[in-house]
Design an enzyme around this catalytic site. Structure first.
Site, short mmCIF file in Angstrom:
data_model
loop_
_atom_site.label_atom_id
_atom_site.label_comp_id
_atom_site.label_asym_id
_atom_site.label_seq_id
_atom_site.Cartn_x
_atom_site.Cartn_y
_atom_site.Cartn_z
CG ASN A 1 -0.17 -0.13 2.50
OD1 ASN A 1 0.59 0.77 2.85
ND2 ASN A 1 -0.33 -1.24 3.20
CG PHE B 1 -2.80 5.01 13.39
CD1 PHE B 1 -2.06 4.88 14.55
CD2 PHE B 1 -2.70 6.20 12.67
CE1 PHE B 1 -1.23 5.91 14.99
CE2 PHE B 1 -1.88 7.23 13.09
CZ PHE B 1 -1.16 7.09 14.25
CE LYS C 1 -9.32 -4.40 14.20
NZ LYS C 1 -8.46 -4.94 13.16
CG ASP D 1 -6.63 -5.61 5.98
OD1 ASP D 1 -6.23 -5.71 7.16
OD2 ASP D 1 -7.11 -4.55 5.52
CE LYS E 1 -10.69 -0.47 11.05
NZ LYS E 1 -10.14 0.20 9.92
CE LYS F 1 9.03 -12.29 -14.19
NZ LYS F 1 9.81 -11.69 -15.26
O1 PMT Z 1 2.94 5.99 6.61
P1 PMT Z 1 2.35 7.31 6.13
O2 PMT Z 1 2.55 7.52 4.66
O3 PMT Z 1 2.83 8.47 6.96
O4 PMT Z 1 0.77 7.24 6.31
C1 PMT Z 1 0.22 7.17 7.59
C2 PMT Z 1 -0.94 6.15 7.65
C3 PMT Z 1 -2.07 6.63 6.79
C4 PMT Z 1 -0.45 4.78 7.18
C5 PMT Z 1 -1.34 6.05 9.17
O5 PMT Z 1 -1.75 7.32 9.62
C6 PMT Z 1 -2.45 5.03 9.36
O6 PMT Z 1 -3.62 5.30 9.22
N1 PMT Z 1 -2.06 3.78 9.75
C7 PMT Z 1 -2.97 2.63 9.85
C8 PMT Z 1 -3.21 2.05 8.47
C9 PMT Z 1 -4.14 0.84 8.52
O7 PMT Z 1 -3.72 -0.25 8.22
O8 PMT Z 1 -5.33 1.08 8.96
P2 PMT Z 1 -6.51 -0.04 9.09
O9 PMT Z 1 -7.74 0.75 9.39
O10 PMT Z 1 -6.53 -0.90 7.87
O11 PMT Z 1 -6.06 -0.94 10.30
C10 PMT Z 1 -6.49 -0.66 11.63
C11 PMT Z 1 -5.40 -0.99 12.63
O12 PMT Z 1 -5.16 -2.39 12.62
C12 PMT Z 1 -4.07 -0.30 12.38
O13 PMT Z 1 -3.53 0.10 13.61
C13 PMT Z 1 -3.22 -1.42 11.77
O14 PMT Z 1 -1.84 -1.26 12.11
C14 PMT Z 1 -3.80 -2.66 12.44
N2 PMT Z 1 -3.73 -3.91 11.65
C15 PMT Z 1 -4.36 -4.01 10.45
C16 PMT Z 1 -4.35 -5.21 9.76
C17 PMT Z 1 -3.63 -6.29 10.32
N3 PMT Z 1 -3.57 -7.45 9.67
N4 PMT Z 1 -3.02 -6.17 11.50
C18 PMT Z 1 -3.06 -5.01 12.17
O15 PMT Z 1 -2.48 -4.89 13.26
#
Ligand code: PMT
Length: 406
Positions: A212, A325, A343, A281, A339, A291
């Site tokens: 991403n 986040f 979580k 995800d 979330k 490859k």
């Molecule tokens: O890195 P930058 O370019 O500065 O951008 C910042 C950002 C946009 C990446 C950051 O501010 C941000 O939003 N980070 C979280 C991105 C994310 O994966 O969001 P989500 O809503 O999909 O996931 C929710 C939370 O679950 C996040 O804390 C993520 O770290 C966590 N997660 C998600 C999927 C997974 N398999 N395991 C996780 O722990």
């Protein structure tokens, strides 16, 4: 305690930009006391700053006629000098710089400058010829030789019609210089922050992957701010192009599975966990070792979910503070709250990632903090560095509130 900034506003057309500077500083967690020169008050009213700071603006060395408290008002500059961590002057006019350079004390601001022993940041703004004049340049050198930080003026069209150097630096840029100077704040001393940042890469074969747009800027800003504030920081980072912040222990990973393993390995050492990484995800469970050749007209991928690291941390966090986040394109606050509940987080930082200049790979962000206490705090658009400082301020306050209510 917030960083205490004494902001001197000089008399120039750029004085209106000082209002934006106040907003940037306060959104970065600073408390601001504005001091205006007489001529500054011709460009912008003290009322504007009083409204923005919630404090009375200092406009004169002595109390106005009729005030009884003349002794305390006559030593007010000493009190202001002692009670503030940093003195910022924006705009710093040619006249103010000359007075500072020569030690003249004719009004509150120049008197405060002489009484102040902490760091000084000056943001000059003036006509190009005035800026380039040897007198101003000499004054500038004297002020720099005293260790003051000069935030150089930019190039461009000026109010006087000239084009050239002399425009005051952007308020955001000045705020960053000021906020990053808050070296004295050590409120994370004794804490170990386990942070994740950047994207993950999920291999499709040895040459391709799913990922991403995360650049790691948000997470690295948090790591740098936490280390500056005295924390031991363990930063589990996906692949990014940023230099490691000073004083931070970096653990490099690629995939979600590697990120999970690294996070769990350091969980015991941590007191606060912040998951700003953008974790994929879905992944391909057993990517081919060779490859994949372009043979078929269509190619389908059978992806399976990656481990949800945040959810697992929610189950294992014990007494630690857990901050997640939420990167959303709509319903941001509701999603962040969902979330937080599902979580078991203490705070979720929601941000929109479909707005130009915010979210992924930008230098600025705008976030909403959704907290377990029920409180929701909006942090307006600011540099990721300033947002990082505010997130740390709020998580410390949140921990106190959670202790108090337990
Ligand atoms: O890195 P930058 O370019 O500065 O951008 C910042 C950002 C946009 C990446 C950051 O501010 C941000 O939003 N980070 C979280 C991105 C994310 O994966 O969001 P989500 O809503 O999909 O996931 C929710 C939370 O679950 C996040 O804390 C993520 O770290 C966590 N997660 C998600 C999927 C997974 N398999 N395991 C996780 O722990």
């Amino acid at each position: 305690m917030p960083m205490r900034v004494a902001l001197g506003v000089g008399g120039g057309i750029a004085a209106y930009k000082a209002a934006e500077l106040v907003r940037a500083l306060t959104s970065g967690g600073a408390a601001v006391q504005v001091v205006m020169t007489d001529s500054a008050q011709r460009f912008i009213t003290p009322l504007t700053f009083a409204a923005l700071t919630g404090r009375k603006v200092i406009t004169s060395l002595f109390s106005s006629a009729g005030d009884e408290d003349t002794l305390s008002s006559s030593i007010e500059h000493i009190r202001v000098a002692q009670e503030h961590d940093i003195l910022v002057v924006a705009p710093a006019t040619a006249d103010l710089m000359a007075q500072f350079s020569h030690g003249l004390a004719r009004d509150f601001l120049t008197t405060l400058y002489l009484a102040f022993t902490g760091p000084v940041v000056l943001a000059p703004a003036m006509n190009t010829n005035m800026w380039l004049h040897p007198a101003t340049q000499d004054n500038c050198k004297v002020l720099e030789s005293r260790g003051h930080i000069i935030v150089s003026p930019g190039d461009g069209p000026l109010a006087c019609g000239m084009v050239g150097p002399g425009r005051m630096a952007e308020p955001m840029q000045i705020a960053e210089v000021v906020l990053s100077h808050n070296a004295s704040k050590k409120d994370l001393d004794g804490e170990t922050l386990l942070l994740t940042a950047g994207p993950t890469r999920e291999a499709l074969d040895p040459v391709r992957f799913i990922s991403n747009h995360s650049s790691g800027k948000m997470g690295y800003a948090l790591a740098a701010a936490a280390a500056r504030r005295g924390a031991r920081v363990i930063l589990v980072s996906g692949p990014v192009k940023l230099p490691p912040p000073d004083g931070v222990q970096i653990v490099q990973v690629e995939s979600a599975a590697q990120m999970r393993a690294a996070v769990l390995q350091h969980l015991d050492a941590s007191t606060i966990i912040i998951k700003s990484a953008a974790v994929a995800d879905y992944h391909l469970e057993n990517p081919p070792k060779q490859k994949v050749k372009k043979t078929a007209a269509r190619l389908s991928l059978d992806l399976t979910p990656t481990p949800d690291i945040l959810a697992e941390l929610g189950r294992k966090k014990g007494g630690r503070l857990l901050i997640g986040f939420a990167a959303e394109t709509s319903n941001m606050v509701a999603e962040a709250r969902r979330k937080m509940e599902t979580k078991n987080c203490d705070m979720v930082v929601g941000n929109l990632v479909n707005q130009a200049g915010l979210g992924f790979d930008s230098d600025e962000n705008e976030v909403t903090l959704v907290m377990r206490t029920g409180e929701t705090v909006q942090l307006p658009r600011a540099s990721k560095r300033a947002i990082a400082e505010s997130i740390l301020d709020h998580l410390l306050k949140l921990r106190l509130a959670l202790y108090a209510s337990s």
